[in-house]
Design a protein around this motif. Structure first.
Motif, short mmCIF file in Angstrom:
data_model
loop_
_atom_site.label_atom_id
_atom_site.label_comp_id
_atom_site.label_asym_id
_atom_site.label_seq_id
_atom_site.Cartn_x
_atom_site.Cartn_y
_atom_site.Cartn_z
N ARG A 24 -34.47 13.64 41.75
CA ARG A 24 -33.05 13.42 41.45
C ARG A 24 -32.78 13.53 39.95
NH1 ARG A 24 -30.40 8.66 39.84
NH2 ARG A 24 -28.15 8.73 40.24
N SER A 25 -33.67 12.97 39.14
CA SER A 25 -33.50 13.03 37.69
C SER A 25 -33.57 14.46 37.17
CB SER A 25 -34.57 12.17 37.00
OG SER A 25 -34.43 12.20 35.61
N ARG A 31 -27.89 20.06 36.51
CA ARG A 31 -26.44 20.01 36.70
C ARG A 31 -25.70 19.61 35.43
NH1 ARG A 31 -26.90 16.76 42.45
NH2 ARG A 31 -27.66 18.52 43.70
N TYR A 32 -26.35 18.81 34.59
CA TYR A 32 -25.74 18.37 33.34
C TYR A 32 -26.66 18.79 32.18
CZ TYR A 32 -23.09 15.46 36.58
OH TYR A 32 -22.31 15.03 37.62
N VAL A 37 -30.08 20.22 26.40
CA VAL A 37 -29.89 21.06 25.21
C VAL A 37 -30.00 20.23 23.94
CG1 VAL A 37 -28.21 22.46 23.97
CG2 VAL A 37 -28.50 22.76 26.43
N PHE A 38 -29.48 19.01 23.99
CA PHE A 38 -29.55 18.12 22.82
C PHE A 38 -31.00 17.82 22.45
CE2 PHE A 38 -30.04 13.71 21.34
CZ PHE A 38 -29.36 13.78 20.15
N VAL A 98 -28.44 6.94 28.26
CA VAL A 98 -27.15 7.39 28.76
C VAL A 98 -27.20 7.59 30.27
CG1 VAL A 98 -25.44 9.26 28.64
CG2 VAL A 98 -26.58 8.48 26.56
N SER A 99 -28.28 8.20 30.75
CA SER A 99 -28.42 8.43 32.19
C SER A 99 -28.47 7.13 32.97
CB SER A 99 -29.69 9.26 32.44
OG SER A 99 -29.88 9.49 33.82
N ALA A 100 -29.23 6.15 32.46
CA ALA A 100 -29.32 4.86 33.14
C ALA A 100 -27.97 4.14 33.13
CB ALA A 100 -30.39 4.00 32.48
#
Length: 274
Positions: A24-25, A31-32, A37-38, A98-100
């Motif tokens: 999933r990660s 998808r994002y 890229v960062f 950020v993801s969490a």
């Protein structure tokens, strides 16, 4: 009269659940792609800036006897390349916060807690997913440094050691940043809180030798976590014999940060969010 039987809830499978959350990660990274890229763009910009703008002068400071200019840039590239690899791992950790936070504030983690899945797998998916992304980003940044003229002297054992150090550092920092993300009240807060981790390499031996710093700054630079980690990475890439104390400090800091981050993240995950 027949008595209805209730089927027992399926048991959690920690390994299978962790692999599902890892998948999933990684799918989220596709998808994002902005966060991915960062991971590469940030270290590349710093690499280009410090080598081509400041490197001619800084190189004379990190390598005595080197003249400013092209020779200085080459010397500074050798000095700074290991730092940028470590910073790439740190950048991946800040992204996992950020993801969490997105999962926590969006209610996804609250739903996961009601499902028959291993509780640790939800957080481990974030940690492992961004560790994989960080390692891929490290490879790209290293390739860019080589294209600029960097020539590591590492042998097979040193490369294996560098890989192990990057994996250990990525997992340790990811646990810390998962906890920061869960503790944040919003995604915006989660994106700012881990920035201290990106600043620490600048306050260590990452960009200049600590011997050139004032006494108070030097004391902090010598005893903060990233100085021994960067020095260990630098020694591995140079193919030089490692200092035992420095290497032990690097590994010890990684283990300590990982253990504290894991305990903090698990405690926050179990806490009822209001």
């Amino acid at each position: 009269m027949t008595t209805a039987t209730i089927a027992p809830a399926p048991a959690a499978r920690p390994l299978a659940d962790t692999l599902t959350m890892l998948r999933r990660s990684l799918l989220r990274a596709v998808r994002y792609p902005g966060l991915t890229v960062f991971l590469v763009a940030g270290p590349l910009v710093v690499l280009l800036l410090f080598v081509y703008v400041f490197g001619g002068a800084f190189g004379a400071g990190v390598a005595p006897g080197v003249t400013p200019g092209a020779e200085g840039r080459a010397a500074y590239l050798d000095y700074i390349a290991p730092t940028l690899l470590v910073m790439t791992v740190v950048g991946g950790a800040t992204s996992v916060a950020v993801s969490a936070a997105m999962d926590a504030t969006g209610g996804i983690m609250a739903r996961f807690r009601t499902m028959p899945i291993a509780s640790g797998s939800v957080l481990a998916g974030h940690v492992l997913g961004f560790a994989v992304q960080a390692l891929a980003a490290v490879a790209l940044v290293l390739a860019a440094a080589v294209a600029m003229g960097y020539r590591p002297g590492a042998g097979p054992l040193e490369w294996l050691g560098l890989l192990g150090l990057c994996v250990l550092l990525a997992c340790a920092l990811n646990w810390v940043c998962v906890a920061m993300g869960l503790n944040a009240g919003s995604v915006e807060t989660a994106s700012n809180t881990p920035m201290i981790l990106l600043l620490l390499p600048f306050l260590g031996s990452g960009f200049v030798p600590v011997e050139t710093m004032p006494t108070a700054v030097r004391w902090f630079a010598e005893y903060q976590p990233f100085t021994p980690i960067i020095e260990t990475a630098r020694g591995l890439l140079d193919g030089a014999p490692l200092d035992g104390t420095t290497t032990a400090l690097a590994l010890g800091w990684c283990v300590l940060l990982g253990a504290l981050g894991y305990a903090w993240a698990r405690a926050l995950y179990r806490r009822e969010r209001h």
